[in-house]
Write an enzyme that holds these catalytic residues in place. Structure first.
Site, mmCIF file in Angstrom:
data_model
loop_
_atom_site.group_PDB
_atom_site.id
_atom_site.type_symbol
_atom_site.label_atom_id
_atom_site.label_comp_id
_atom_site.label_asym_id
_atom_site.label_seq_id
_atom_site.Cartn_x
_atom_site.Cartn_y
_atom_site.Cartn_z
ATOM 1 C CG ASP A 282 -2.176 0.848 0.982
ATOM 2 O OD1 ASP A 282 -3.201 0.648 1.650
ATOM 3 O OD2 ASP A 282 -2.104 1.737 0.102
HETATM 4 C C1 GLC Z 1 -4.337 4.341 -0.134
HETATM 5 C C2 GLC Z 1 -5.225 3.168 0.221
HETATM 6 C C3 GLC Z 1 -5.285 2.116 -0.847
HETATM 7 C C4 GLC Z 1 -5.138 2.762 -2.210
HETATM 8 C C5 GLC Z 1 -3.728 3.319 -2.294
HETATM 9 C C6 GLC Z 1 -3.450 4.039 -3.628
HETATM 10 O O1 GLC Z 1 -3.605 4.704 0.998
HETATM 11 O O2 GLC Z 1 -4.969 2.508 1.448
HETATM 12 O O3 GLC Z 1 -6.532 1.437 -0.699
HETATM 13 O O4 GLC Z 1 -5.353 1.808 -3.229
HETATM 14 O O5 GLC Z 1 -3.425 4.187 -1.211
HETATM 15 O O6 GLC Z 1 -4.238 5.183 -3.739
#
Ligand code: GLC
Length: 745
Positions: A282
């Protein structure tokens, strides 16, 4: 020497003769920096880090240099074809090896056409609908050059304080598994080589929804048994449907952050499940290992993250900054690096990017998809849950009544819900738009805001009271704004903001009938005049066609058919709340709800105000008792459970017949009920239908004390019911078969 795509393709083809391409030839030609580049994903500096905290950004020129040097595997969340066309052109034609980029995005519930938030769509209890909306979202997003979505979010969420409940499918494992698989099928279609398909990502691995206190990003500490029984099955369902990407979660589990958890990412995901897709961190989750206190510095975080099994680093740049040195020192074996690179190259090859890297990037940006509007309206209609309808107040007549639409959600704003990064040019249909369009005489509608979302409006209450007094019926649009739901939006109190509660009380005091239209991204604890209103519709965040869908239900063009995917507790203090809970050693006797020394609060009954699975239609549905084909289920046998449902009402309705079971005695405590099946039946007035479910021992399993799937013989209760809080059970005995080992008691 520079390899044109053709040359790269030739390298691929050469190594793809037999099995999936090994890419050995191509990988052998890659420098370590180029290999690490394939594991480094960034937001395009021209688009910024939408939906995420800002991080240090290179200049546009530096990012172009990175592309030419093969230091980037793809971009995420950069909308528009121009960005992608230019970046792909550079990567393919100006880098040494010409490896194409992969463009990703958070396509969570629609793209230009915005569908109901995933929790709302789960309320439809129709996975096929979710597959259709995911498919439509993929068609729109791939037309914008995106081929990888960071969805579906499959986290089970049982604590309504957690703001990200909105992105998932609620509290139940069985329902969550169905929607996880359906959304993967929708995004990925039947063949990832098709231009309108997207690589789906099961996220957030794992148990992100079990954050202590419902506090986003907080620690998670649960047993392996609970992890395997509740939080992992939706991931297994998503990967079982062909999902080829997994995103790590920010949280730790029992002290080990997921991004650096080899047991999770390797032993379970790859070892037990045989997953051979890609694992992406993430957003900066690798760098966050430092804040977690398990990495001393960025280099340490890189080592822990990569060796645990995180293939791709999102946005932090840590892999690019530190992996080469870790490989040079031998702390990261080159073979491990090559394995990760191979997985990424294989995904790009499956997506057809080596064959046609510029495919789909040469069109014009599209910001409106009229052909998806009907689907958005249908999905929104079917996500609406009618909690109550005392005195059959609904449906309303389209003529002959003066209607006051009151509340902060009557008009524009807060219609699309969180994670709507790419809405189309056409503004969403507001409640006011939808109601006015439905009325025979739109002049019979008065609209008053009455209150802010969090704060009172000067003169708002008096204007609202005046409008209510002048009306025959009030539509009260209250609930949560978009900024109260989603990531980093945990709330300590899941009641309505005080200003809105005051508005509800003032309007109710006029004595006019009130229909509450709830705007929400989570289960809420409804109080006072909101709870006591004669009619209550849960309308979540319904997306582009909100107003028309709500009006369709309000005026009876369609019967509400949604059912709660999350329990609505009575009190905020009851959370985490879920119906499939263990009985405890001191359960409250149903016949003596006030008995003492039992597992109950002093200040509230334990039951939910509205249980999981609850929802009303415009019919009047009655259930016969569950009829079993046998009272004994042989170890290898099948049991049929039949429910006869009858609509004694005068209007069409859709009923969701739910099948629950309880294992009365087992080697570990078992939930008082567990959903094991559901079926939607359409019932015209006076119609009856028999719904039959089949059960085998495989439906009755659980995770045993040894952490392994287990089935034990014994007595089971079974319900066919309209919710987790209703129905009388029948019982059957699962008979032990002498030739089969069963889990230890
Ligand atoms: C965010 C979220 C994740 C998302 C990623 C990219 O922090 O936790 O669900 O896909 O970053 O935006």
């Amino acid at each position: 020497m520079r390899f044109k795509p053709l040359a790269t393709l030739a390298l691929v083809a050469a190594s793809a003769a037999a099995a999936p391409p090994s890419f050995d030839t191509l990988i052998a030609r890659m420098t370590v920096e180029e290999k690490v580049g394939q594991l480094s994903l960034f937001a395009p500096v021209s688009a910024g880090t939408v939906g995420n905290p800002a991080t240090r950004q290179p200049s546009a020129a530096e990012q172009r240099d990175d592309l030419r040097a093969g230091r980037i595997t793809g971009f995420f969340n950069g909308q528009g074809l121009a960005i992608k066309r230019e970046a792909q052109r550079i990567a393919v034609n100006e880098s040494r090896l010409g490896i194409p980029l992969l463009f990703a995005a958070d396509v969570i519930h629609g793209f230009r056409t915005v569908f109901p938030v995933p929790l709302a769509e789960a309320a439809s209890w129709d996975p096929a609908l979710a597959e259709r909306t995911a498919r439509a979202a993929a068609v729109e997003a791939t037309a914008d050059g995106f081929r990888w979505t960071f969805a579906p979010m499959v986290d089970i969420a049982r604590d309504a304080r957690w703001g990200r409940s909105v992105e998932g499918s609620g509290e139940d494992v069985f329902l969550g598994r169905q929607f996880a698989a359906a959304r993967v099928r929708g995004f990925q279609g039947t063949d990832l080589a098709h231009a309108d398909t997207m690589l789906a990502t099961a996220k957030h691995f794992a148990a992100y929804g079990a954050a202590e206190g419902g506090l986003d990003y907080n620690t998670v500490d649960l047993s392996e048994r609970q992890l395997r029984e509740v939080y992992l099955p939706p991931f297994q369902a998503a990967l079982g449907a062909g999902g080829a990407a997994v995103m790590t979660s920010f949280n730790d589990i029992a002290g080990v952050p997921s991004n650096a958890n080899p047991w999770l990412l390797d032993t379970v995901l790859r070892g037990e499940w045989g997953f051979d897709g890609v694992v992406v961190s993430d957003y900066t989750a690798d760098e966050e290992l430092i804040a977690h206190g398990v990495a001393a510095d960025a280099r340490d975080a890189t080592r822990l993250s990569f060796l645990a099994g995180t293939d791709i680093s999102m946005q932090s740049g840590l892999y690019r900054d530190h992996l080469p040195a870790l490989v040079a020192s031998g702390e990261v074996p080159m073979v491990r690096l090559d394995d990760a690179v191979r997985r990424v190259l294989r995904i790009k090859q499956r997506l057809g990017l080596f064959d046609a890297p510029m495919r789909g990037l040469d069109g014009a940006d599209r910001t409106d998809w009229p052909e998806h509007r009907a689907l958005a309206r249908e999905a929104a209609q079917r996500s609406i849950v009618m909690l109550k309808n005392d005195g059959a107040l609904l449906p309303l007549p389209k003529a002959g009544q003066r209607i006051a639409l009151i509340g902060p959600f009557a008009g524009a704003g807060d219609l699309l819900g969180p994670w709507t990064l790419f809405p189309g040019a056409r503004p969403p249909v507001t409640l006011e738009d939808g109601v006015r369009a439905a009325l025979t005489d739109p002049s019979r509608l008065t609209v008053v805001r009455g209150s802010g979302i969090d704060t009172p409006l000067r003169g708002g209450l008096s204007a609202a009271v005046a409008a209510a007094r002048a009306a025959d019926v009030v539509l009260l649009a209250v609930g949560e704004g978009e900024a109260m739901s989603g990531e980093a939006r945990s709330r300590t109190d899941i009641s309505l903001p005080a200003a809105q509660q005051a508005l509800a009380e003032a309007v109710a005091a006029t004595g006019k009938p009130v229909v509450v239209l709830l705007r929400n991204g989570r289960a809420l604890a409804l109080k006072g005049a909101v709870r006591d209103a004669p009619a209550l519709l849960v309308t979540w965040f319904l997306g582009s066609e909100t107003g028309h869908a709500v009006a369709d239900v309000l005026f009876g063009d369609t019967s509400p058919s949604g059912r709660l995917p999350v329990s609505f507790p009575r009190e905020p203090g009851q959370v985490p709340y879920y119906y499939a809970h263990p009985p405890t050693g001191r359960p409250v006797p149903a016949s003596q709800p006030d008995s003492f020394y039992k597992a109950r609060y002093l200040d509230s009954p334990n039951e939910a105000l509205y249980p999981f699975g609850h929802g009303l239609g415009y019919g009047d549905v009655h259930y016969g008792p569950p009829v079993l084909s046998h009272t004994r289920l042989p170890w290898n046998g099948t049991l049929r459970v039949t429910a006869r449902v009858t609509n004694r009402g005068t209007r069409d309705t859709t009923e969701v017949v739910q099948l629950y079971v309880r294992d009365r005695v087992a080697s570990v405590t078992r939930p008082v009920r567990e959903l094991k099946g559901f079926r939607q039946v359409h019932l015209p007035p006076g119609a009856s239908e028999s719904v039959t479910f089949t059960l085998t021992r495989h439906d009755l399993g659980f995770v045993g004390r040894d952490g392994r799937p287990t089935v034990e013989p014994g007595d089971f209760d079974v319900w066919t019911a309209p919710s987790a809080g209703e129905g009388a059970p029948a019982s059957f005995l699962l008979e032990l078969s002498t030739q089969h080992h069963v889990g230890q008691r």
